[in-house]
Scaffold this motif. Structure first.
Motif, PDB file in Angstrom:
ATOM      1  N   LEU A   1       0.864  -1.178   0.000  1.00 39.18           N
ATOM      2  CA  LEU A   1       0.000   0.000   0.000  1.00 39.18           C
ATOM      3  C   LEU A   1       0.902   1.230   0.000  1.00 39.18           C
ATOM      4  O   LEU A   1       1.535   1.559   1.006  1.00 39.18           O
ATOM      5  CB  LEU A   1      -0.898  -0.040   1.240  1.00 39.18           C
ATOM      6  CG  LEU A   1      -2.172   0.790   1.250  1.00 39.18           C
ATOM      7  CD1 LEU A   1      -3.089   0.440   0.088  1.00 39.18           C
ATOM      8  CD2 LEU A   1      -2.906   0.590   2.563  1.00 39.18           C
ATOM      9  N   ALA A   2       0.982   1.895  -1.140  1.00 40.71           N
ATOM     10  CA  ALA A   2       1.829   3.079  -1.286  1.00 40.71           C
ATOM     11  C   ALA A   2       1.201   4.271  -0.560  1.00 40.71           C
ATOM     12  O   ALA A   2      -0.008   4.292  -0.326  1.00 40.71           O
ATOM     13  CB  ALA A   2       2.015   3.396  -2.764  1.00 40.71           C
TER      14      ALA A   2
ATOM     15  N   GLU B   1      -2.425   5.623  -1.249  1.00 36.33           N
ATOM     16  CA  GLU B   1      -3.188   4.563  -1.904  1.00 36.33           C
ATOM     17  C   GLU B   1      -4.174   3.927  -0.926  1.00 36.33           C
ATOM     18  O   GLU B   1      -3.925   3.863   0.273  1.00 36.33           O
ATOM     19  CB  GLU B   1      -2.226   3.491  -2.432  1.00 36.33           C
ATOM     20  CG  GLU B   1      -2.888   2.458  -3.312  1.00 36.33           C
ATOM     21  CD  GLU B   1      -1.881   1.492  -3.915  1.00 36.33           C
ATOM     22  OE1 GLU B   1      -2.169   0.972  -5.001  1.00 36.33           O
ATOM     23  OE2 GLU B   1      -0.813   1.249  -3.300  1.00 36.33           O
ATOM     24  N   ARG B   2      -5.295   3.457  -1.462  1.00 36.78           N
ATOM     25  CA  ARG B   2      -6.297   2.773  -0.653  1.00 36.78           C
ATOM     26  C   ARG B   2      -6.566   1.395  -1.249  1.00 36.78           C
ATOM     27  O   ARG B   2      -6.376   1.178  -2.440  1.00 36.78           O
ATOM     28  CB  ARG B   2      -7.580   3.590  -0.550  1.00 36.78           C
ATOM     29  CG  ARG B   2      -8.265   3.824  -1.875  1.00 36.78           C
ATOM     30  CD  ARG B   2      -9.470   4.760  -1.698  1.00 36.78           C
ATOM     31  NE  ARG B   2     -10.130   4.990  -2.964  1.00 36.78           N
ATOM     32  CZ  ARG B   2      -9.862   5.991  -3.789  1.00 36.78           C
ATOM     33  NH1 ARG B   2      -8.935   6.881  -3.463  1.00 36.78           N
ATOM     34  NH2 ARG B   2     -10.502   6.132  -4.920  1.00 36.78           N
ATOM     35  N   ALA B   3      -7.034   0.481  -0.415  1.00 37.91           N
ATOM     36  CA  ALA B   3      -7.335  -0.873  -0.866  1.00 37.91           C
ATOM     37  C   ALA B   3      -8.422  -1.472   0.017  1.00 37.91           C
ATOM     38  O   ALA B   3      -8.525  -1.154   1.202  1.00 37.91           O
ATOM     39  CB  ALA B   3      -6.083  -1.746  -0.808  1.00 37.91           C
TER      40      ALA B   3
ATOM     41  N   ILE C   1      -6.388   2.985   3.971  1.00 34.65           N
ATOM     42  CA  ILE C   1      -5.630   3.979   3.218  1.00 34.65           C
ATOM     43  C   ILE C   1      -4.306   4.207   3.945  1.00 34.65           C
ATOM     44  O   ILE C   1      -4.238   4.146   5.176  1.00 34.65           O
ATOM     45  CB  ILE C   1      -6.397   5.315   3.050  1.00 34.65           C
ATOM     46  CG1 ILE C   1      -5.639   6.248   2.106  1.00 34.65           C
ATOM     47  CG2 ILE C   1      -6.684   5.965   4.393  1.00 34.65           C
ATOM     48  CD1 ILE C   1      -6.441   7.436   1.619  1.00 34.65           C
ATOM     49  N   ASN C   2      -3.279   4.466   3.172  1.00 30.63           N
ATOM     50  CA  ASN C   2      -1.966   4.770   3.722  1.00 30.63           C
ATOM     51  C   ASN C   2      -1.782   6.285   3.714  1.00 30.63           C
ATOM     52  O   ASN C   2      -1.524   6.884   2.676  1.00 30.63           O
ATOM     53  CB  ASN C   2      -0.865   4.097   2.895  1.00 30.63           C
ATOM     54  CG  ASN C   2       0.513   4.314   3.474  1.00 30.63           C
ATOM     55  OD1 ASN C   2       0.712   5.115   4.391  1.00 30.63           O
ATOM     56  ND2 ASN C   2       1.486   3.613   2.923  1.00 30.63           N
TER      57      ASN C   2
ATOM     58  N   PRO D   1       5.725   3.357   1.961  1.00 28.16           N
ATOM     59  CA  PRO D   1       4.874   2.226   1.574  1.00 28.16           C
ATOM     60  C   PRO D   1       4.712   1.274   2.760  1.00 28.16           C
ATOM     61  O   PRO D   1       5.612   1.172   3.603  1.00 28.16           O
ATOM     62  CB  PRO D   1       5.648   1.549   0.442  1.00 28.16           C
ATOM     63  CG  PRO D   1       6.605   2.582  -0.039  1.00 28.16           C
ATOM     64  CD  PRO D   1       6.921   3.456   1.127  1.00 28.16           C
TER      65      PRO D   1
END
Length: 147
Positions: free
Chosen positions: A40-41, A44-46, A98-99, A104
Motif C-alpha cells: 500500500l503506497a 493509496e487505498r485498498a 488507506i496509507n 509504503p
C-alpha cells in the motif's frame, strides 16, 4: 449478550476469526485474508478481505475502526470511519484501508488491520413536520461555541 454467527469463507482456514486481544477490549481485531502480501503506497487505498461473513441480530450494527498502533506508527487508517456493517449484510467483511503515512506499507496475510465494535441501533420512526421544537442552541453548529 447478543449471538453473532461467524462463517469462515473457503480457503481462509489459516486466517484468525475476529477476537478481542484483551479481557476488556471493546473491539474485535480483524485479520487480513489477502492472497499475497499487498503493498500500500502512500496515498493509496485498498479493500482488504477478512475471510469471514457474519450474521447478527437486527438491533446491532458492526462498526469498522482503525487500529491505533497502525495509525500512529505507519499512518494506516480506515476510510469511511467508522464503517457500518448492517445486520442484514451477509457478504464477506472487508476493510477499506488507506496509507496516510510517508512510506509504503505491506499488508501480510493474517495481519491485524482493523477492529470491529458492535453497537445497538435503536428502531426509530422518521416523521415529517412543518416546525421543530426550539432549543437554546437553535441552528448553531460548526464551531458556534468558539475555539
Amino acid at each position: 449478550m447478543y449471538p453473532i454467527q461467524l462463517k469462515r469463507l473457503p480457503g481462509n482456514e489459516d486466517v484468525a476469526l475476529p477476537r478481542q486481544m484483551s479481557e476488556w477490549a471493546a473491539g474485535f481485531d480483524l485479520h487480513a485474508a489477502v492472497a499475497e502480501p499487498l503493498l500500500l503506497a502512500p496515498g493509496e487505498r485498498a479493500l482488504i478481505p477478512t475471510g469471514f461473513a457474519m450474521a447478527m441480530p437486527r438491533e446491532l450494527e458492526a462498526q469498522i475502526r482503525p487500529r491505533s498502533g497502525l495509525a500512529y506508527k505507519h499512518g494506516i487508517t480506515c476510510l469511511n470511519t467508522p464503517g457500518t456493517i448492517d445486520a442484514d449484510y451477509r457478504g464477506e467483511v472487508k476493510v477499506l484501508l488507506i496509507n496516510l503515512g510517508q512510506e509504503p506499507f505491506t499488508i501480510e496475510r493474517g495481519e491485524r488491520v482493523a477492529q470491529m465494535v458492535f453497537q445497538r441501533v435503536p428502531q426509530v420512526i422518521l416523521e415529517e413536520v412543518s416546525e421543530l421544537t426550539e432549543t437554546s442552541r437553535g441552528e448553531g453548529g460548526f464551531g458556534h461555541t468558539g475555539k
